[in-house]
Design an enzyme around this catalytic site. Sequence first.
Site, PDB file in Angstrom:
ATOM      1  N   ASP A  66       1.695 -10.011   6.671  1.00  0.00           N
ATOM      2  CA  ASP A  66       2.469  -9.322   7.819  1.00  0.00           C
ATOM      3  C   ASP A  66       1.316  -9.065   8.797  1.00  0.00           C
ATOM      4  OD1 ASP A  66       1.092  -7.467   6.334  1.00  0.00           O
ATOM      5  OD2 ASP A  66       3.059  -6.463   5.788  1.00  0.00           O
ATOM      6  N   ASN A 134       8.668   3.635   0.252  1.00  0.00           N
ATOM      7  CA  ASN A 134       9.975   3.561   0.234  1.00  0.00           C
ATOM      8  C   ASN A 134      10.364   2.208  -0.552  1.00  0.00           C
ATOM      9  OD1 ASN A 134       9.137   1.592   2.123  1.00  0.00           O
ATOM     10  ND2 ASN A 134      10.402   2.365   3.675  1.00  0.00           N
ATOM     11  N   HIS A 136       8.770  -0.660   0.297  1.00  0.00           N
ATOM     12  CA  HIS A 136       8.669  -2.070   0.912  1.00  0.00           C
ATOM     13  C   HIS A 136       7.576  -2.879   0.269  1.00  0.00           C
ATOM     14  CE1 HIS A 136       5.873   0.017   4.058  1.00  0.00           C
ATOM     15  NE2 HIS A 136       5.124  -0.764   3.064  1.00  0.00           N
ATOM     16  N   GLU A 141      11.668  -3.666   4.699  1.00  0.00           N
ATOM     17  CA  GLU A 141      11.910  -2.548   4.526  1.00  0.00           C
ATOM     18  C   GLU A 141      13.463  -2.317   3.885  1.00  0.00           C
ATOM     19  OE1 GLU A 141       9.846  -0.357   5.243  1.00  0.00           O
ATOM     20  OE2 GLU A 141       9.221  -0.092   7.261  1.00  0.00           O
TER      21      GLU A 141
HETATM   22  C1  F6R Z   1       0.312  -4.469   4.149  1.00  0.00           C
HETATM   23  C2  F6R Z   1       1.591  -4.339   3.422  1.00  0.00           C
HETATM   24  C3  F6R Z   1       2.369  -3.282   3.134  1.00  0.00           C
HETATM   25  C4  F6R Z   1       1.265  -2.119   2.298  1.00  0.00           C
HETATM   26  C5  F6R Z   1       2.300  -1.179   1.827  1.00  0.00           C
HETATM   27  C6  F6R Z   1       1.103  -0.072   1.175  1.00  0.00           C
HETATM   28  O1  F6R Z   1      -0.142  -5.754   4.253  1.00  0.00           O
HETATM   29  O2  F6R Z   1       2.251  -5.393   3.587  1.00  0.00           O
HETATM   30  O3  F6R Z   1       3.628  -3.541   2.334  1.00  0.00           O
HETATM   31  O4  F6R Z   1       1.054  -3.081   0.988  1.00  0.00           O
HETATM   32  O5  F6R Z   1       2.593  -0.286   2.887  1.00  0.00           O
HETATM   33  O6  F6R Z   1       0.085   0.304   1.720  1.00  0.00           O
HETATM   34  P1  F6R Z   1      -0.997   1.407   1.091  1.00  0.00           P
HETATM   35  O7  F6R Z   1      -1.821   0.152   0.226  1.00  0.00           O
HETATM   36  O8  F6R Z   1      -2.125   1.672   2.647  1.00  0.00           O
HETATM   37  O9  F6R Z   1      -0.462   2.351   0.413  1.00  0.00           O
END
Ligand code: F6R
Length: 241
Positions: A66, A134, A136, A141
């Site tokens: 992303d 959440n 994702h 989302e």
């Molecule tokens: C980032 C991504 C997100 C993160 C998720 C967890 O490229 O795709 O899905 O993997 O928000 O983030 P952290 O590792 O910061 O807890």
Amino acid sequence: MNIKVFDTKQELDAYAADLLCAKVAAKPNAVLGLATGSTPIGIYKELAARHRAGLSFQQVTTYNLDEYVGLDAANDQSYAYYMRDQLFSLLDIPADQTHLPQGMAEDLDLECERYDTMLQAQPVDIQLLGLGHNGHIGFNEPDAKLSGGTHVVKLKEETREANARFFSSMDEVPRYAITMGVGSILKADTIILAACGADKSSIVEQALTGPITTEIPASLLQTHPRVIVLLDREAAQRLTL
Ligand code: F6R
């Protein structure tokens, strides 16, 4: 699902790096799907160490999950910047073999199509995923329905708030992102889902043991035949293993 629990984040990082490096050693032109966020930072440090110790990534291709809409690659909050900073500049991988969705593209729909076309031509061997509070994965989302392919997504306020720590004010946190869809993520041959910390324990439990629902996008990973879940003790505390 193959669930592994580690005493320390360092052990988890080393194990994830072992999996990725074993793939690259066996298949030098492997296609790796990569994530950003806090969770992969230690894994990327390990990959850089393995490269310094002699493993070449010269033939590897990467696809990131992303990117924020509206941040260019020079912006230090863009995922393109993060990937250069945390990984690509530390490996011998040619820049044109590293791919992220282009958040500055004039025509975002066309950009999503372009990304999907590339992914179809170069299927991901191993996809690394973090887990949002959440549920994702990528920026998919929770919703009543999920998109299969790469698409533009409006970020939930809770996700913007979770990511605000990286920006100087909430206003600067982008409202939109481009993300690979859950359908594309599930096409990877193997998926590594990594999560750490007690704050992830509830969503880990729901995603791995609860019902499969688009309201918890990570729960769809239960349908994939080769998912390796890497957790520290804190993130695993609600699981009975
Ligand atoms: C980032 C991504 C997100 C993160 C998720 C967890 O490229 O795709 O899905 O993997 O928000 O983030 P952290 O590792 O910061 O807890």
